[in-house]
Design a protein around this motif. Structure first.
Motif, short mmCIF file in Angstrom:
data_model
loop_
_atom_site.label_atom_id
_atom_site.label_comp_id
_atom_site.label_asym_id
_atom_site.label_seq_id
_atom_site.Cartn_x
_atom_site.Cartn_y
_atom_site.Cartn_z
N PRO A 199 -11.04 14.94 -20.52
CA PRO A 199 -11.72 14.16 -20.82
C PRO A 199 -12.50 14.01 -21.96
CG PRO A 199 -11.85 14.51 -18.57
CD PRO A 199 -10.91 15.38 -18.94
N ASP A 200 -13.24 14.91 -22.02
CA ASP A 200 -13.63 15.53 -23.71
C ASP A 200 -13.24 15.53 -24.43
OD1 ASP A 200 -16.51 13.91 -22.22
OD2 ASP A 200 -17.32 15.85 -21.44
N GLU A 201 -12.42 16.03 -24.67
CA GLU A 201 -10.89 17.50 -25.58
C GLU A 201 -10.76 15.67 -26.43
OE1 GLU A 201 -11.43 20.00 -26.44
OE2 GLU A 201 -12.88 20.44 -25.21
N PRO A 202 -10.44 16.17 -27.78
CA PRO A 202 -9.64 15.26 -28.70
C PRO A 202 -7.70 15.50 -29.10
CG PRO A 202 -10.39 16.95 -30.02
CD PRO A 202 -11.10 17.33 -29.01
N TYR A 203 -7.88 14.42 -28.50
CA TYR A 203 -5.49 14.43 -28.57
C TYR A 203 -5.14 13.49 -29.48
CZ TYR A 203 -6.69 17.08 -24.06
OH TYR A 203 -6.75 18.34 -23.22
N ARG A 204 -4.12 13.94 -29.46
CA ARG A 204 -3.86 12.89 -30.92
C ARG A 204 -1.93 12.31 -30.52
NH1 ARG A 204 -2.97 10.57 -35.65
NH2 ARG A 204 -1.47 10.79 -37.07
N LEU A 205 -1.80 11.55 -30.59
CA LEU A 205 0.08 11.11 -30.49
C LEU A 205 1.10 11.22 -32.24
CD1 LEU A 205 2.11 9.92 -27.73
CD2 LEU A 205 0.94 7.33 -28.68
N VAL A 206 1.50 11.80 -31.64
CA VAL A 206 2.80 12.37 -32.85
C VAL A 206 3.58 12.01 -32.56
CG1 VAL A 206 0.94 14.23 -33.91
CG2 VAL A 206 3.06 14.79 -32.42
N SER A 207 4.24 11.73 -33.80
CA SER A 207 5.98 10.44 -33.91
C SER A 207 6.67 12.02 -33.23
CB SER A 207 6.44 10.85 -34.74
OG SER A 207 5.38 9.57 -36.01
N GLU A 208 6.86 13.24 -33.62
CA GLU A 208 7.83 14.42 -33.36
C GLU A 208 7.32 15.26 -31.40
OE1 GLU A 208 9.69 15.93 -36.56
OE2 GLU A 208 10.21 14.59 -36.80
N PRO A 243 -10.33 10.75 -27.56
CA PRO A 243 -10.03 11.74 -26.40
C PRO A 243 -9.44 11.65 -25.65
CG PRO A 243 -12.14 9.97 -26.72
CD PRO A 243 -11.67 9.52 -27.46
N GLY A 244 -9.53 12.56 -24.79
CA GLY A 244 -8.81 12.76 -23.84
C GLY A 244 -9.13 11.22 -22.55
N ALA A 245 -10.26 10.97 -22.79
CA ALA A 245 -10.73 9.79 -20.87
C ALA A 245 -10.24 8.60 -21.74
CB ALA A 245 -12.32 9.69 -21.44
N GLN A 246 -10.01 8.20 -22.94
CA GLN A 246 -9.36 6.83 -23.41
C GLN A 246 -7.56 7.02 -23.24
OE1 GLN A 246 -11.07 5.06 -23.68
NE2 GLN A 246 -13.06 5.13 -25.15
N TRP A 247 -7.25 8.22 -23.35
CA TRP A 247 -5.60 8.48 -22.47
C TRP A 247 -5.57 7.73 -21.91
CZ3 TRP A 247 -2.88 7.32 -27.07
CH2 TRP A 247 -3.14 7.88 -28.10
N LEU A 248 -6.77 8.93 -20.94
CA LEU A 248 -6.20 8.83 -18.88
C LEU A 248 -6.30 7.30 -18.87
CD1 LEU A 248 -8.20 11.22 -18.20
CD2 LEU A 248 -5.49 11.28 -18.33
#
Length: 255
Positions: free
Chosen positions: A164-173, A188-193
């Motif tokens: 939840p507290d780690e940063p993640y990015r959505l990439v095209s490929e 942050p992971g919490a928002q993606w979840l």
């Protein structure tokens, strides 16, 4: 000859077919995106002229087995007035996404219902923030329904659960991955979840809209940037036509 009667639908786009007729690209609930020839629709006396408008729910009837069917009747389905101003352009943007990403004759009833909800939000015009959140929710749903959105609760390559507290990015490929130090946008992971849970809701557009609307300002911008990159990648364009039009109009506004 196959006949379909009183099918809920929206007009996405239309173009000239002859001196008096037009081809209508429609998004229907049970048949997906279809092409219809509206014979005589350009004539002043045509019953089609005042009805075949974008961002208005219609009941369409048609016949034929060819790729382009013949429109028999079109009735207004009632509801809200047509959006104006920026919400109208946002509606055209949503239409362009459906035109570019939906294959013909491929039904997406949940996406149709989400689009209907989006149209209501745009017509209500309750502010730029809510409209922006609704567009982010719709973009996510279009990507998911067309098979272009990875799971948002795990990292795509490792299938590891998001922290939840780690940063993640959505990439095209590469799908969803841990953000790098030089990544300009991420969530942050919490928002993606939270977005993943929202998309699984019975009313996914409303649920995802609520999540997007609660994001802090910088995270809203980051989500928009990442979704825009993914959409441009799958649409095969650098900038969508309606997005470019919106930017051009904003550049002419008086400060």
């Amino acid at each position: 000859m196959k006949r379909v009667s009183h099918e809920p639908a929206y007009v996405l786009h239309h173009y000239d077919w002859s001196e008096s007729s037009v081809i209508v690209e429609a998004f229907t609930r049970s048949h997906g995106r279809i092409a219809l020839v509206a014979k005589g629709a350009k004539r002043p006396s045509s019953n089609f002229r005042p009805v075949l408008l974008p961002l208005q729910q219609l009941a369409l009837s048609w016949g034929g087995d060819a790729e382009i069917r013949t429109l028999k009747s079109a009735e207004w389905g009632g509801g809200q007035v047509m959006p104006t101003g920026d919400p109208l352009l946002s509606g055209y943007y949503a239409n362009e996404l459906l035109m570019r990403l939906l294959a013909r004759d491929d039904a997406h009833p949940r996406l149709f219902d989400a689009y209907a909800t989006l149209v209501h939000v745009l017509a209500a015009d309750e502010g730029e923030s809510l409209v922006g959140a609704a567009l982010r929710a719709f973009e996510l749903l279009v990507l998911r329904e067309t098979g272009h959105l990875p799971a948002l609760d795990v990292q795509t390559l490792t299938l590891g659960r998001l922290a939840p507290d780690e940063p993640y990015r959505l990439v095209s490929e590469g799908g969803l991955r841990a953000a790098h130090a030089d990544d300009a946008s991420w969530l942050p992971g919490a928002q993606w979840l939270a977005l993943s849970d929202a998309l699984a809701d019975e009313a996914p557009l409303t649920a995802a809209l609520n999540v997007a609307a609660r994001l802090p300002g910088d995270q809203r911008v980051h989500l928009r940037q990442q979704l825009r990159e993914l959409l441009h990648y799958h649409c095969g364009v650098g900038t969508l036509r309606t997005r470019q039009l919106m930017m051009d109009l904003q550049s002419f506004q008086v400060p």
